[in-house]
Each structure stands twice: as C-alpha cells, then as structure tokens.
Design a protein around this motif. Structure first.
Motif, short mmCIF file in Angstrom:
data_model
loop_
_atom_site.label_atom_id
_atom_site.label_comp_id
_atom_site.label_asym_id
_atom_site.label_seq_id
_atom_site.Cartn_x
_atom_site.Cartn_y
_atom_site.Cartn_z
N UNK A 218 67.36 79.50 42.01
CA UNK A 218 68.75 79.73 42.39
C UNK A 218 69.00 79.74 43.88
N UNK A 219 70.02 80.52 44.29
CA UNK A 219 70.53 80.47 45.65
C UNK A 219 69.51 80.93 46.68
N UNK A 220 68.72 81.93 46.35
CA UNK A 220 67.73 82.41 47.32
C UNK A 220 66.76 81.30 47.71
N UNK A 221 66.23 80.63 46.70
CA UNK A 221 65.26 79.56 46.95
C UNK A 221 65.93 78.38 47.65
N UNK A 222 67.17 78.08 47.24
CA UNK A 222 67.92 77.00 47.89
C UNK A 222 68.10 77.29 49.38
N UNK A 223 68.49 78.51 49.71
CA UNK A 223 68.69 78.89 51.11
C UNK A 223 67.37 78.83 51.88
N UNK A 224 66.30 79.27 51.24
CA UNK A 224 64.96 79.19 51.84
C UNK A 224 64.64 77.74 52.16
N UNK A 225 64.90 76.86 51.20
CA UNK A 225 64.59 75.45 51.37
C UNK A 225 65.42 74.83 52.49
N UNK A 226 66.72 75.12 52.53
CA UNK A 226 67.58 74.56 53.58
C UNK A 226 67.10 74.98 54.96
N UNK A 227 66.67 76.24 55.07
CA UNK A 227 66.14 76.73 56.33
C UNK A 227 64.89 75.95 56.76
N UNK A 228 64.00 75.71 55.79
CA UNK A 228 62.79 74.93 56.07
C UNK A 228 63.14 73.47 56.39
N UNK A 229 64.13 72.94 55.68
CA UNK A 229 64.50 71.53 55.86
C UNK A 229 65.07 71.27 57.24
N UNK A 230 65.94 72.14 57.71
CA UNK A 230 66.55 71.91 59.03
C UNK A 230 65.48 72.00 60.12
N UNK A 231 64.48 72.87 59.90
CA UNK A 231 63.37 72.97 60.86
C UNK A 231 62.54 71.69 60.86
N UNK A 232 62.30 71.13 59.66
CA UNK A 232 61.51 69.90 59.60
C UNK A 232 62.29 68.72 60.19
N UNK A 233 63.60 68.68 59.98
CA UNK A 233 64.40 67.63 60.61
C UNK A 233 64.25 67.69 62.12
N UNK A 234 64.27 68.89 62.66
CA UNK A 234 64.10 69.06 64.10
C UNK A 234 62.74 68.54 64.56
N UNK A 235 61.70 68.84 63.78
CA UNK A 235 60.34 68.37 64.12
C UNK A 235 60.24 66.85 64.07
N UNK A 236 60.84 66.25 63.06
CA UNK A 236 60.80 64.79 62.94
C UNK A 236 61.52 64.14 64.12
N UNK A 237 62.67 64.68 64.47
CA UNK A 237 63.43 64.12 65.58
C UNK A 237 62.69 64.28 66.89
N UNK A 238 62.01 65.42 67.07
CA UNK A 238 61.21 65.63 68.29
C UNK A 238 60.06 64.63 68.36
N UNK A 239 59.39 64.40 67.21
CA UNK A 239 58.25 63.49 67.17
C UNK A 239 58.66 62.06 67.48
N UNK A 240 59.86 61.68 67.07
CA UNK A 240 60.33 60.31 67.28
C UNK A 240 61.14 60.15 68.56
N UNK A 241 61.24 61.22 69.34
CA UNK A 241 61.97 61.14 70.60
C UNK A 241 63.46 61.02 70.43
N UNK A 242 63.98 61.56 69.32
CA UNK A 242 65.42 61.47 69.03
C UNK A 242 66.11 62.75 69.46
N UNK A 243 67.17 62.66 70.27
CA UNK A 243 67.89 63.88 70.68
C UNK A 243 68.41 64.63 69.45
N UNK A 244 68.20 65.94 69.44
CA UNK A 244 68.55 66.73 68.25
C UNK A 244 69.75 67.65 68.49
N UNK A 245 70.54 67.38 69.54
CA UNK A 245 71.65 68.27 69.83
C UNK A 245 72.77 68.20 68.79
N UNK A 246 72.71 67.22 67.88
CA UNK A 246 73.70 67.16 66.81
C UNK A 246 73.20 67.75 65.51
#
Length: 337
Positions: A218-246
């Motif tokens: 349910x919602x707890x796990x979904x929120x946990x996942x979204x938190x992890x996902x946004x962090x991984x998006x940031x890591x991917x963008x950093x690794x590829x040299x993509x500005x993450x200010x958006x």
C-alpha cells in the motif's frame, strides 16, 4: 492566457495521432486558428476527420486530421512531434527535406534513441529526442514538452501542469503561449537535457510501482519506493552529466508521482502483471500502444554499466524483466533489502 488573437502563429501541427498526440492537439487548438493532426495511415486520417474523434476522444472543432505531411510542414512553422521513441528518428528523416531552419520543433516523446551505426562508446551513442531533431534536420530551435500529463485526464480537462524546456527563448515563449489553457499551466526551463532525462527515467520507476501494486503493498511502501526512485534518478543524472535542477519540478517528481500512481499507465501495468506471475513476452502482446519503460530499463542499465556506476532499482527491474529474477527478491533489492 494565450489566445488566437494574441498568437502570431495561426496554424500549428502535431505529428502523431496517438493518445498523447491527440491530447496535445486539443491543448494547442484553442490558441490557433487551425491545428493539423498528422496521422501516418491515410484511412485512419480520413475516418478520424469524418468522425471528429480519435478513439473515444472528441477533437476540437478546428483540428484537421491529415495524412498530407508535405502540406502540413509547408504551412505550419510550429511542429509538435509526438511519436514513440522507436519511430522518432525515422520521422525526423522523413520530414528533414521539408524542415526549414526557422521551424520550431517541440517534441513530446518520452524515450531515448540508440545510434547503432557508429563506433562511439555505448553511452555516447544514446541520444535524447532533441539531439535527434538537431542531427537529422536543419532545424535550429528545438524543445521538449514534459510533465505529469496522463492522456486520459488531459482529455477530460482535469487541472494539470507541464514544462516546456529549450535553450531557445523563442521556443519557450511560443510553447508556453500555444499550450497554456485555463486548466493547463505551463512553466518554462532552459534545462532541456535535464527535463528530457526526467521525462525518460520515470517510465522505469512506473514499472517498479506496478510491481509494488501487484504484490499488494500500500501507501507506505509506495512512498518508500518514490523516495528511493527520486534518489536514483538523481544518481543517474549525475553519472551521465545531466543537470538535475529540474528533478523536483513537473518533469521530475511531478511526472514520477503521476505515472507511478496511475494504474492505467502501460508501464505500471507491465510491472503489475509481472508481479502476478506473467511473463514479459505475454504481457507485451496484450498491452496496447508502446511501453517506453522496457527499452529505457535496458538502455539505462547499459549506460550505467559503461560508466561503472550502480542503479540498484533499475538493475533489479532489468533482472526481473529479462533474467527471471523472482519478483520478491527483486523487490527486496529495489527497496534496499
């Protein structure tokens, strides 16, 4: 608010009459005198023009469905290409002879293109759609439309937000003007690469959200996942040299929440059915339209490996999709277990 009277662009075109392309056509229509919606197949164009509908979506009164690509490109200076990523380069090559340097191209495609005909390292052969537009045509001003814009809700005119991104101030001004409606707010950004990457990456995590839903969490796990996902998006963008200010804007967190939370999303559906024990090949036979997330998972996994970086959620989803990793074990990896 933009209006027909204030806009110098009396006509515009959307290339691609899929669900999102049709939604974009209806968005732009109130702000121009005529909006051309290009359909690849002549019989479909004729049928939709006659019925004034694409599927179950009514068309605005001034939308003209056409199969005459040459005519559309000749009279429209503002073009919105909205086709699946796998078809995007072919479309750019098709329209290239008719594209002038003064055309404005604002795409709405949520995917990446891989150039397989060169000697570049893999990471350098992966291109955003804006890069494809510039490489394949003479156009000088390009942009991207992105955000939490589920087609079904756009058709019902539910309040929504989007971002138009471009390095060109003219593209930003025109995009904002032509897309703004009383119920549809448009922001602008000069961070084109960052917005495009956000637009692409969220499809990976929509598959993961579907897995979580399919497992009955349910919602707890979904929120946990979204938190992890946004962090991984940031890591991917950093690794590829993509500005993450958006990353925390409409194209990043906004689109991530909407797509991961929509049970009608194609990518969510793939994850959900995978969690229910179905095989990917069987799922893809049934899912209507293109699910960009499957290819994006493959591409981002390969890109991160080429950089020697890790993306645990993406890698776990890849293994569940293609290497028969048991879903519960994959979920444990996704959530850092």
């Amino acid at each position: 608010m933009a209006s027909k009277q204030s806009s110098p662009h009396k006509v515009a075109a959307v290339l691609g009459a899929g669900r999102f392309g049709t939604a974009v056509a209806n968005l732009v229509a109130p702000n121009v005198e005529r909006l051309f919606l290009y359909a690849h197949r002549a019989e479909q164009a004729c049928a939709w023009q006659a019925s004034r509908r694409v599927g179950d979506v009514p068309l605005a009164a001034n939308v003209v469905v056409s199969n005459d690509l040459e005519m559309v490109l000749r009279i429209c200076s503002v073009i919105f290409p909205v086709v699946p990523a796998a078809q995007f380069r072919g479309l750019m090559q098709q329209i290239a002879p008719a594209i002038r340097p003064d055309h404005l191209l604002i795409h709405g495609t949520k995917g990446l293109h891989i150039y397989e005909d060169g000697d570049l390292p893999f990471a350098q052969s992966v291109a955003t759609m804006s890069r494809v537009m510039v490489q394949e045509t003479k156009v000088q001003a390009v942009g991207c439309l992105a955000g939490p814009n589920l087609s079904a809700e756009l058709a019902q005119k539910h309040p929504a937000v989007a971002v138009v991104a471009s390095a060109s101030r003219k593209v930003l001004a025109v995009g904002e003007q032509l897309l703004t409606n009383p119920w549809f707010r448009v922001y602008t950004s000069v961070n084109l690469n960052g917005v495009e990457m956000c637009n692409v990456l969220k499809n990976i995590f929509a598959i993961g959200a579907g897995i979580i839903g399919g497992m009955g969490y349910g919602a707890n796990t979904y929120a946990f996942f979204i938190t992890m996902a946004i962090s991984e998006m940031d890591c991917i963008m950093a690794a590829t040299g993509t500005p993450s200010n958006g990353l925390l804007g409409p194209a990043g967190l906004g689109d991530l929440i909407a797509t991961c939370g929509s049970t009608t999303s194609r990518n969510y559906t793939i994850g959900y059915r995978l969690a229910k024990g179905e095989q990917l090949t069987d799922i893809l036979k049934d899912v209507k339209g293109v699910s960009e997330g499957v290819q994006t998972v493959q591409t981002i996994c390969a890109v991160m490996q080429s950089y020697g970086k890790q993306a645990p959620i993406t890698e776990a989803i890849y293994r569940m999709l293609f290497e028969e990793l048991p879903v519960q074990k994959g979920l444990d990896v996704m959530l850092g277990g």
